[in-house]
Enzyme design. Structure first.
Site, short mmCIF file in Angstrom:
data_model
loop_
_atom_site.label_atom_id
_atom_site.label_comp_id
_atom_site.label_asym_id
_atom_site.label_seq_id
_atom_site.Cartn_x
_atom_site.Cartn_y
_atom_site.Cartn_z
N ASP A 74 6.02 -9.31 -3.96
CA ASP A 74 5.74 -9.82 -2.39
C ASP A 74 7.08 -10.90 -2.31
OD1 ASP A 74 3.98 -9.36 -0.15
OD2 ASP A 74 3.92 -11.64 -0.04
N SER A 75 7.70 -10.59 -1.11
CA SER A 75 9.00 -11.13 -0.92
C SER A 75 8.98 -11.46 0.82
CB SER A 75 10.03 -10.55 -1.45
OG SER A 75 9.95 -9.02 -1.18
N PHE A 157 18.87 -3.66 2.29
CA PHE A 157 17.88 -3.10 3.07
C PHE A 157 17.32 -4.37 3.70
CE2 PHE A 157 14.04 -4.83 1.13
CZ PHE A 157 14.36 -5.22 -0.27
P1 ITT Z 1 5.56 -3.28 -0.53
O1 ITT Z 1 4.43 -4.20 -0.09
O2 ITT Z 1 4.95 -1.80 -0.52
O3 ITT Z 1 6.31 -3.75 -1.67
P2 ITT Z 1 6.76 -4.23 1.86
O4 ITT Z 1 8.34 -3.71 2.39
O5 ITT Z 1 5.62 -4.49 2.67
O6 ITT Z 1 6.82 -3.26 0.70
P3 ITT Z 1 6.69 -6.92 1.38
O7 ITT Z 1 5.22 -7.01 2.01
O8 ITT Z 1 6.84 -7.83 0.20
O9 ITT Z 1 7.04 -5.51 1.02
O10 ITT Z 1 7.49 -7.52 2.66
C1 ITT Z 1 8.76 -7.88 2.29
C2 ITT Z 1 9.73 -7.89 3.68
O11 ITT Z 1 10.67 -8.86 3.38
C3 ITT Z 1 10.67 -6.65 3.43
O12 ITT Z 1 9.96 -5.46 4.18
C4 ITT Z 1 11.75 -6.95 4.10
O13 ITT Z 1 11.70 -7.03 5.44
C5 ITT Z 1 12.11 -8.55 3.74
N1 ITT Z 1 12.68 -8.51 2.40
C6 ITT Z 1 12.21 -8.72 0.88
N2 ITT Z 1 13.09 -8.91 0.27
C7 ITT Z 1 14.41 -8.35 0.85
C8 ITT Z 1 15.50 -8.15 0.31
O14 ITT Z 1 15.83 -8.33 -0.84
N3 ITT Z 1 16.56 -7.77 1.49
C9 ITT Z 1 16.19 -8.02 2.58
N4 ITT Z 1 14.94 -8.06 3.17
C10 ITT Z 1 14.02 -8.33 2.36
#
Ligand code: ITT
Length: 200
Positions: A74-75, A157
């Site tokens: 989660d990020s 991304f």
């Molecule tokens: P999963 O839960 O299926 O892993 P998600 O895209 O919904 O996919 P998150 O809930 O963790 O993942 O949302 C993190 C969002 O933060 C992600 O969709 C990106 O918009 C942003 N993000 C996280 N890491 C990033 C990175 O390395 N580069 C750019 N944006 C990032």
């Protein structure tokens, strides 16, 4: 030929994350499986208020469903001038289906009058490890940078095109996956997670 690899499921539907994770674990002792690889089609509701809560929930629910070692990430992007927003809600900022160029343009607009010393930001990543019958382990890492004045770069991304990394003088989207993994929030968290996996 690779033999005796340990299967690890990475519980994400985000193709950008999968690409980085597969690159990180290439030539390692671990074989990374996606949710599609194991035929699991569960949607975990991310209703936690912290990265830790959401990562743990994703990892635990998928682990309970498949019985394997599961990692979940989660990020998000925390922008100083926006009091840490979009933060835990980074995936939903302006709406889940809004294309990232639109979201990134909006952030640049919101920060249009913010001077250099107020443009600080950080990417945060928490990766949880769930194993059958064991407590969750989580590792957190972050990278600090600034919000650029214009989007740049076609790699990576999400918010990468507007996240400027001062020590390299380029945005995260101007780095290839290997270089990003060396410094990024996710690359650092993966390093800590790999150490934990090696220990167990
Ligand atoms: P999963 O839960 O299926 O892993 P998600 O895209 O919904 O996919 P998150 O809930 O963790 O993942 O949302 C993190 C969002 O933060 C992600 O969709 C990106 O918009 C942003 N993000 C996280 N890491 C990033 C990175 O390395 N580069 C750019 N944006 C990032």
């Amino acid at each position: 030929m690779k033999t005796n690899l340990t299967d690890i499921v990475f519980a994400t539907r985000n193709p950008g994350k999968i690409r980085e994770i597969r690159d990180f674990f290439a030539d390692s002792a671990y074989n990374i499986l996606s949710l599609d690889d194991i035929g699991v089609n569960i949607h975990v509701v991310e209703d936690g208020t912290t990265f830790e809560e959401n990562a743990a929930k994703k990892a635990r629910e998928i682990c309970d469903a498949c019985g394997k070692i599961v990692l979940a990430d989660d990020s998000g992007l925390m922008i100083d001038a926006l009091d840490g927003e979009p933060g835990v809600d980074s995936a939903n900022f302006l709406g889940t289906d809004t294309p990232y160029p639109v979201r990134n343009a909006k952030i640049l607009e919101m920060l249009a009058d913010v001077p250099e010393d107020g443009r600080g930001a950080r990417f945060v990543c928490v990766i949880a490890i769930a194993q059958p019958g064991r407590d969750i382990i989580a590792e957190r890492a972050e990278i600090r940078g600034t919000i650029a004045y214009a989007a740049a770069g076609g790699d990576g991304f999400g918010y990468d095109p507007i996240f400027y990394v001062p020590q390299y003088g380029i945005t995260m989207a101007q780095m290839d996956v290997a270089r990003k993994n060396k410094i990024s929030h996710r690359g650092q968290a993966l390093g800590l997670v790999r150490d934990r996996l090696d220990e167990s």
